[in-house]
Design a protein around this motif. Sequence first.
Motif, PDB file in Angstrom:
ATOM      1  N   VAL A   2       0.829  -1.195   0.000  1.00 13.68           N
ATOM      2  CA  VAL A   2       0.000   0.000   0.000  1.00 13.68           C
ATOM      3  C   VAL A   2       0.869   1.253   0.000  1.00 13.68           C
ATOM      4  N   SER A   3       0.283   2.355  -0.434  1.00 16.31           N
ATOM      5  CA  SER A   3       0.994   3.631  -0.431  1.00 16.31           C
ATOM      6  C   SER A   3       1.183   4.113   1.003  1.00 16.31           C
ATOM      7  N   GLU A   4       2.038   5.086   1.188  1.00 16.74           N
ATOM      8  CA  GLU A   4       2.278   5.650   2.523  1.00 16.74           C
ATOM      9  C   GLU A   4       1.007   6.262   3.091  1.00 16.74           C
ATOM     10  N   ASP A   5       0.214   6.934   2.251  1.00 16.50           N
ATOM     11  CA  ASP A   5      -1.046   7.522   2.729  1.00 16.50           C
ATOM     12  C   ASP A   5      -1.994   6.437   3.242  1.00 16.50           C
ATOM     13  N   THR A   8      -0.704   4.940   6.514  1.00 14.39           N
ATOM     14  CA  THR A   8      -1.010   5.831   7.641  1.00 14.39           C
ATOM     15  C   THR A   8      -2.480   5.710   8.027  1.00 14.39           C
ATOM     16  N   GLU A   9      -3.357   5.693   7.017  1.00 14.17           N
ATOM     17  CA  GLU A   9      -4.787   5.577   7.281  1.00 14.17           C
ATOM     18  C   GLU A   9      -5.121   4.244   7.964  1.00 14.17           C
ATOM     19  N   LEU A  10      -4.529   3.165   7.497  1.00 11.16           N
ATOM     20  CA  LEU A  10      -4.745   1.854   8.109  1.00 11.16           C
ATOM     21  C   LEU A  10      -4.309   1.859   9.569  1.00 11.16           C
ATOM     22  N   GLU A  11      -3.139   2.402   9.827  1.00 12.41           N
ATOM     23  CA  GLU A  11      -2.627   2.438  11.197  1.00 12.41           C
ATOM     24  C   GLU A  11      -3.523   3.276  12.106  1.00 12.41           C
ATOM     25  N   GLU A  12      -4.069   4.368  11.569  1.00 15.50           N
ATOM     26  CA  GLU A  12      -4.977   5.206  12.369  1.00 15.50           C
ATOM     27  C   GLU A  12      -6.303   4.496  12.632  1.00 15.50           C
ATOM     28  N   MET A  13      -6.858   3.850  11.602  1.00 11.67           N
ATOM     29  CA  MET A  13      -8.171   3.208  11.739  1.00 11.67           C
ATOM     30  C   MET A  13      -8.114   1.878  12.470  1.00 11.67           C
ATOM     31  N   TRP A  20      -3.276  -9.188   5.767  1.00  7.84           N
ATOM     32  CA  TRP A  20      -4.042  -9.589   4.588  1.00  7.84           C
ATOM     33  C   TRP A  20      -3.913  -8.610   3.430  1.00  7.84           C
ATOM     34  N   ILE A  21      -3.443  -7.411   3.700  1.00 13.91           N
ATOM     35  CA  ILE A  21      -3.320  -6.448   2.598  1.00 13.91           C
ATOM     36  C   ILE A  21      -1.997  -6.611   1.844  1.00 13.91           C
ATOM     37  N   GLU A  22      -1.019  -7.215   2.488  1.00 15.18           N
ATOM     38  CA  GLU A  22       0.311  -7.348   1.881  1.00 15.18           C
ATOM     39  C   GLU A  22       0.331  -8.185   0.588  1.00 15.18           C
ATOM     40  N   PRO A  23      -0.416  -9.297   0.499  1.00 19.78           N
ATOM     41  CA  PRO A  23      -0.358 -10.089  -0.742  1.00 19.78           C
ATOM     42  C   PRO A  23      -1.085  -9.463  -1.929  1.00 19.78           C
ATOM     43  N   ILE A  24      -1.846  -8.405  -1.706  1.00 17.71           N
ATOM     44  CA  ILE A  24      -2.574  -7.770  -2.801  1.00 17.71           C
ATOM     45  C   ILE A  24      -1.565  -7.045  -3.692  1.00 17.71           C
ATOM     46  N   PRO A  25      -1.665  -7.216  -5.008  1.00 22.05           N
ATOM     47  CA  PRO A  25      -0.714  -6.558  -5.910  1.00 22.05           C
ATOM     48  C   PRO A  25      -0.681  -5.037  -5.678  1.00 22.05           C
ATOM     49  N   ASP A  26       0.494  -4.461  -5.828  1.00 21.70           N
ATOM     50  CA  ASP A  26       0.679  -3.023  -5.595  1.00 21.70           C
ATOM     51  C   ASP A  26      -0.359  -2.185  -6.322  1.00 21.70           C
ATOM     52  N   GLU A  27      -0.671  -2.559  -7.547  1.00 21.87           N
ATOM     53  CA  GLU A  27      -1.605  -1.778  -8.357  1.00 21.87           C
ATOM     54  C   GLU A  27      -3.024  -1.774  -7.779  1.00 21.87           C
ATOM     55  N   ALA A  28      -3.345  -2.721  -6.918  1.00 26.23           N
ATOM     56  CA  ALA A  28      -4.702  -2.843  -6.398  1.00 26.23           C
ATOM     57  C   ALA A  28      -4.811  -2.624  -4.895  1.00 26.23           C
ATOM     58  N   ASP A  30      -4.169  -0.124  -2.670  1.00 24.37           N
ATOM     59  CA  ASP A  30      -4.873   1.063  -2.173  1.00 24.37           C
ATOM     60  C   ASP A  30      -6.364   0.981  -2.487  1.00 24.37           C
ATOM     61  N   HIS A  31      -6.677   0.512  -3.683  1.00 28.08           N
ATOM     62  CA  HIS A  31      -8.080   0.382  -4.085  1.00 28.08           C
ATOM     63  C   HIS A  31      -8.793  -0.650  -3.204  1.00 28.08           C
ATOM     64  N   ALA A  32      -8.142  -1.775  -2.937  1.00 31.53           N
ATOM     65  CA  ALA A  32      -8.747  -2.822  -2.105  1.00 31.53           C
ATOM     66  C   ALA A  32      -9.070  -2.272  -0.721  1.00 31.53           C
ATOM     67  N   TRP A  33      -8.132  -1.538  -0.140  1.00 34.15           N
ATOM     68  CA  TRP A  33      -8.398  -0.932   1.170  1.00 34.15           C
ATOM     69  C   TRP A  33      -9.543   0.071   1.062  1.00 34.15           C
ATOM     70  N   GLY A  34      -9.586   0.847  -0.015  1.00 29.35           N
ATOM     71  CA  GLY A  34     -10.656   1.828  -0.199  1.00 29.35           C
ATOM     72  C   GLY A  34     -12.027   1.168  -0.236  1.00 29.35           C
ATOM     73  N   MET A  35     -12.119   0.013  -0.866  1.00 27.70           N
ATOM     74  CA  MET A  35     -13.402  -0.707  -0.899  1.00 27.70           C
ATOM     75  C   MET A  35     -13.810  -1.143   0.502  1.00 27.70           C
ATOM     76  N   VAL A  36     -12.880  -1.703   1.253  1.00 26.50           N
ATOM     77  CA  VAL A  36     -13.181  -2.128   2.622  1.00 26.50           C
ATOM     78  C   VAL A  36     -13.556  -0.918   3.472  1.00 26.50           C
ATOM     79  N   ARG A  37     -12.745   0.114   3.382  1.00 28.51           N
ATOM     80  CA  ARG A  37     -12.982   1.324   4.183  1.00 28.51           C
ATOM     81  C   ARG A  37     -14.336   1.942   3.883  1.00 28.51           C
ATOM     82  N   ASP A  38     -14.625   2.133   2.596  1.00 28.98           N
ATOM     83  CA  ASP A  38     -15.825   2.863   2.217  1.00 28.98           C
ATOM     84  C   ASP A  38     -17.097   2.033   2.337  1.00 28.98           C
TER      85      ASP A  38
END
Length: 134
Positions: A2-5, A8-13, A20-28, A30-38
């Motif tokens: 995931v990106s640094e932003d 940081t958001e994951l650590e705060e939330m 589980w986020i580490e095996p997700i390809p770099d290109e996806a 941030d998007h994968a976290w955004g889906m879970v978050r939103d």
Amino acid sequence: MVSEDTRTELEEMLGQVPSWIEPIPDEAADHAWGMVRDLQFGETTLSQREKALVGLGAATAIQCPYCTHFHTAEAEMEGVSETGLSEAIGIASDVQYFSSVLHGAQVEYDEFVEETADIVEHVENQQAAAPSDD
């Protein structure tokens, strides 16, 4: 990764960057976290309690121990009792069972849709005719 932003958001939330986020390809990632978050954690039409129960039902049906563990903990955090957890799991089991029956028996889908519409109409008519609690 995931990106640094997002990190940081994951650590705060969540207090950490979950494994589980580490095996997700770099290109996806941030998007994968955004889906879970939103969708799962964000304000939507469903309450957090309802989302937890939907998640538990789906996790049970797909027999995923990871998702079942997570959504059970989430539901407990939302105040769902052991009885409520059992009921959600029972409903998920019913859906999975009857899906197997319908598919195995090759029930005609269009006929099933018509029957469902008739059932809904009948139940709505019964509810409308029922005496009020007022």
